[in-house]
Design a protein around this motif. Structure first.
Motif, PDB file in Angstrom:
ATOM      1  N   PHE A  48       7.475  12.991  -2.208  1.00  0.00           N
ATOM      2  CA  PHE A  48       6.845  11.687  -2.073  1.00  0.00           C
ATOM      3  C   PHE A  48       7.865  10.721  -1.491  1.00  0.00           C
ATOM      4  O   PHE A  48       9.053  11.038  -1.357  1.00  0.00           O
ATOM      5  N   GLY A  49       7.405   9.533  -1.131  1.00  0.00           N
ATOM      6  CA  GLY A  49       8.313   8.510  -0.628  1.00  0.00           C
ATOM      7  C   GLY A  49       9.052   8.944   0.629  1.00  0.00           C
ATOM      8  O   GLY A  49       8.441   9.392   1.606  1.00  0.00           O
ATOM      9  N   TYR A  50      10.377   8.830   0.599  1.00  0.00           N
ATOM     10  CA  TYR A  50      11.208   9.121   1.762  1.00  0.00           C
ATOM     11  C   TYR A  50      11.589  10.600   1.879  1.00  0.00           C
ATOM     12  O   TYR A  50      12.359  10.968   2.768  1.00  0.00           O
ATOM     13  N   ASP A  51      11.058  11.436   0.993  1.00  0.00           N
ATOM     14  CA  ASP A  51      11.425  12.861   0.990  1.00  0.00           C
ATOM     15  C   ASP A  51      11.299  13.540   2.359  1.00  0.00           C
ATOM     16  O   ASP A  51      12.153  14.352   2.723  1.00  0.00           O
ATOM     17  N   PRO A  52      10.255  13.255   3.158  1.00  0.00           N
ATOM     18  CA  PRO A  52      10.093  13.982   4.423  1.00  0.00           C
ATOM     19  C   PRO A  52      11.123  13.650   5.506  1.00  0.00           C
ATOM     20  O   PRO A  52      11.166  14.340   6.531  1.00  0.00           O
ATOM     21  N   ILE A  53      11.960  12.617   5.310  1.00  0.00           N
ATOM     22  CA  ILE A  53      12.961  12.308   6.340  1.00  0.00           C
ATOM     23  C   ILE A  53      14.385  12.540   5.837  1.00  0.00           C
ATOM     24  O   ILE A  53      15.345  12.238   6.555  1.00  0.00           O
ATOM     25  N   PHE A  54      14.549  13.085   4.622  1.00  0.00           N
ATOM     26  CA  PHE A  54      15.880  13.239   4.038  1.00  0.00           C
ATOM     27  C   PHE A  54      16.248  14.708   3.878  1.00  0.00           C
ATOM     28  O   PHE A  54      15.523  15.470   3.236  1.00  0.00           O
TER      29      PHE A  54
ATOM     30  N   ASP B 187       0.816  -1.219   0.000  1.00  0.00           N
ATOM     31  CA  ASP B 187       0.000   0.000   0.000  1.00  0.00           C
ATOM     32  C   ASP B 187       0.847   1.265   0.000  1.00  0.00           C
ATOM     33  O   ASP B 187       0.311   2.375   0.110  1.00  0.00           O
ATOM     34  N   ARG B 188       2.177   1.085  -0.106  1.00  0.00           N
ATOM     35  CA  ARG B 188       3.115   2.216  -0.111  1.00  0.00           C
ATOM     36  C   ARG B 188       2.872   3.125   1.109  1.00  0.00           C
ATOM     37  O   ARG B 188       2.692   4.336   0.993  1.00  0.00           O
ATOM     38  N   ASP B 189       2.888   2.482   2.275  1.00  0.00           N
ATOM     39  CA  ASP B 189       2.717   3.177   3.552  1.00  0.00           C
ATOM     40  C   ASP B 189       4.105   3.581   4.048  1.00  0.00           C
ATOM     41  O   ASP B 189       4.804   2.781   4.695  1.00  0.00           O
ATOM     42  N   TYR B 190       4.502   4.815   3.756  1.00  0.00           N
ATOM     43  CA  TYR B 190       5.860   5.228   4.106  1.00  0.00           C
ATOM     44  C   TYR B 190       6.021   5.513   5.591  1.00  0.00           C
ATOM     45  O   TYR B 190       7.156   5.477   6.102  1.00  0.00           O
ATOM     46  N   ASP B 191       4.938   5.742   6.311  1.00  0.00           N
ATOM     47  CA  ASP B 191       5.050   5.836   7.766  1.00  0.00           C
ATOM     48  C   ASP B 191       5.560   4.505   8.315  1.00  0.00           C
ATOM     49  O   ASP B 191       6.358   4.473   9.259  1.00  0.00           O
ATOM     50  N   MET B 192       5.090   3.412   7.740  1.00  0.00           N
ATOM     51  CA  MET B 192       5.572   2.085   8.135  1.00  0.00           C
ATOM     52  C   MET B 192       7.061   1.945   7.814  1.00  0.00           C
ATOM     53  O   MET B 192       7.846   1.416   8.619  1.00  0.00           O
ATOM     54  N   ALA B 193       7.471   2.452   6.658  1.00  0.00           N
ATOM     55  CA  ALA B 193       8.883   2.388   6.279  1.00  0.00           C
ATOM     56  C   ALA B 193       9.736   3.231   7.218  1.00  0.00           C
ATOM     57  O   ALA B 193      10.835   2.813   7.613  1.00  0.00           O
ATOM     58  N   PHE B 194       9.247   4.409   7.594  1.00  0.00           N
ATOM     59  CA  PHE B 194      10.002   5.270   8.516  1.00  0.00           C
ATOM     60  C   PHE B 194      10.192   4.556   9.860  1.00  0.00           C
ATOM     61  O   PHE B 194      11.281   4.606  10.453  1.00  0.00           O
ATOM     62  N   SER B 195       9.137   3.900  10.329  1.00  0.00           N
ATOM     63  CA  SER B 195       9.222   3.183  11.608  1.00  0.00           C
ATOM     64  C   SER B 195      10.234   2.043  11.523  1.00  0.00           C
ATOM     65  O   SER B 195      11.001   1.799  12.465  1.00  0.00           O
ATOM     66  N   ARG B 196      10.247   1.365  10.394  1.00  0.00           N
ATOM     67  CA  ARG B 196      11.204   0.266  10.226  1.00  0.00           C
ATOM     68  C   ARG B 196      12.628   0.793  10.231  1.00  0.00           C
ATOM     69  O   ARG B 196      13.522   0.173  10.827  1.00  0.00           O
TER      70      ARG B 196
ATOM     71  N   THR C  64      16.277  12.668   9.265  1.00  0.00           N
ATOM     72  CA  THR C  64      15.689  13.391  10.384  1.00  0.00           C
ATOM     73  C   THR C  64      14.347  12.773  10.731  1.00  0.00           C
ATOM     74  O   THR C  64      13.640  12.271   9.864  1.00  0.00           O
ATOM     75  N   PHE C  65      14.025  12.789  12.016  1.00  0.00           N
ATOM     76  CA  PHE C  65      12.747  12.275  12.507  1.00  0.00           C
ATOM     77  C   PHE C  65      12.222  13.223  13.583  1.00  0.00           C
ATOM     78  O   PHE C  65      13.022  13.797  14.329  1.00  0.00           O
ATOM     79  N   PRO C  66      10.892  13.420  13.652  1.00  0.00           N
ATOM     80  CA  PRO C  66       9.849  12.848  12.801  1.00  0.00           C
ATOM     81  C   PRO C  66       9.886  13.457  11.400  1.00  0.00           C
ATOM     82  O   PRO C  66      10.583  14.452  11.168  1.00  0.00           O
ATOM     83  N   PRO C  67       9.135  12.881  10.463  1.00  0.00           N
ATOM     84  CA  PRO C  67       9.106  13.403   9.082  1.00  0.00           C
ATOM     85  C   PRO C  67       8.657  14.853   9.063  1.00  0.00           C
ATOM     86  O   PRO C  67       7.836  15.270   9.877  1.00  0.00           O
ATOM     87  N   ARG C  68       9.208  15.605   8.100  1.00  0.00           N
ATOM     88  CA  ARG C  68       8.871  17.025   7.983  1.00  0.00           C
ATOM     89  C   ARG C  68       8.512  17.365   6.547  1.00  0.00           C
ATOM     90  O   ARG C  68       9.252  17.038   5.630  1.00  0.00           O
ATOM     91  N   GLY C  69       7.378  18.043   6.366  1.00  0.00           N
ATOM     92  CA  GLY C  69       6.973  18.519   5.050  1.00  0.00           C
ATOM     93  C   GLY C  69       5.984  17.591   4.376  1.00  0.00           C
ATOM     94  O   GLY C  69       5.968  16.380   4.612  1.00  0.00           O
TER      95      GLY C  69
END
Length: 208
Positions: free
Chosen positions: A165-171, A104-113, A156-161
């Protein structure tokens, strides 16, 4: 007519098929060829199936996706494979970046992992990482062009912005304090791995 002029003529006569189903990637790929008088269609427009990514490198998967679509169009085909490579994880998730987000392309799940794999919030904060993109262009005659782009940065965590798309909010790319998720498309293009790969490809095609 020079070879680059011939390739440009092929693109303008036969068009360009973007072999991707990722809408974020498609926006960036389409924008790179805007104004070049090239008809552009995507795998979504053509209702093409997504091939299984069975290679173990970005270039291998990009080539696989391009070849899967090449037999379905008379024009050129451009495919992208890209992902986030984290130093402390030996380059993971890398080619598995999308799969870490699940079907489902749940990137919150990816960030947690990522945080779990790195050992928690404190260890994850500031971890060195890079975004990598490889583009493969297959021309109607079978010629292949490959271009790569890479941008170094930190997590960076938590995600910002909410842009990107994808991993952009943590990079956060080196030289910046904002994540890709906090940048406009034009600002992100000044740093991004895909923009660098596209610039290299355009130079190879004589379009820059």
């Amino acid at each position: 007519m020079t070879e680059k002029k011939l390739v440009q003529a092929v693109l303008r006569e036969g068009g360009l098929l973007l072999a991707s189903h990722n809408k974020g990637k498609l926006r960036e790929l389409e924008a790179a060829f805007r104004g070049d008088d090239i008809d552009i269609l995507s795998a979504i427009d053509k209702a093409l199936p997504e091939p299984e990514e069975t290679e173990n490198t970005f270039s291998g998967n990009a080539r696989l996706k391009a070849l899967a679509a090449a037999g379905l169009t008379l024009g050129a085909v451009l495919a992208d494979d890209s992902g986030l490579a984290i130093d402390a994880l030996g380059g993971a998730p890398g080619i598995y970046s999308a799969r870490w987000a699940g079907p489902d392309r749940d990137y919150d799940m990816a960030f947690s992992r990522i945080m779990k794999e790195l050992g928690g919030d404190e260890a994850a904060m500031g971890a060195r990482a890079a975004f990598v993109c490889v583009l493969v262009l297959i021309l109607p005659g079978g010629e292949e062009l490959v271009a790569e782009g890479r941008v170094e940065g930190r997590l960076t965590f938590p995600p910002r912005g909410v842009a990107g798309f994808g991993y952009d909010p943590i990079f956060i790319p080196d030289g910046e304090e904002r994540t890709f998720g906090e940048m406009t498309p034009a600002e992100k293009a000044g740093y991004s791995h895909r923009a660098k790969a596209l610039a290299a490809l355009r130079a190879e095609l004589g379009l820059s």
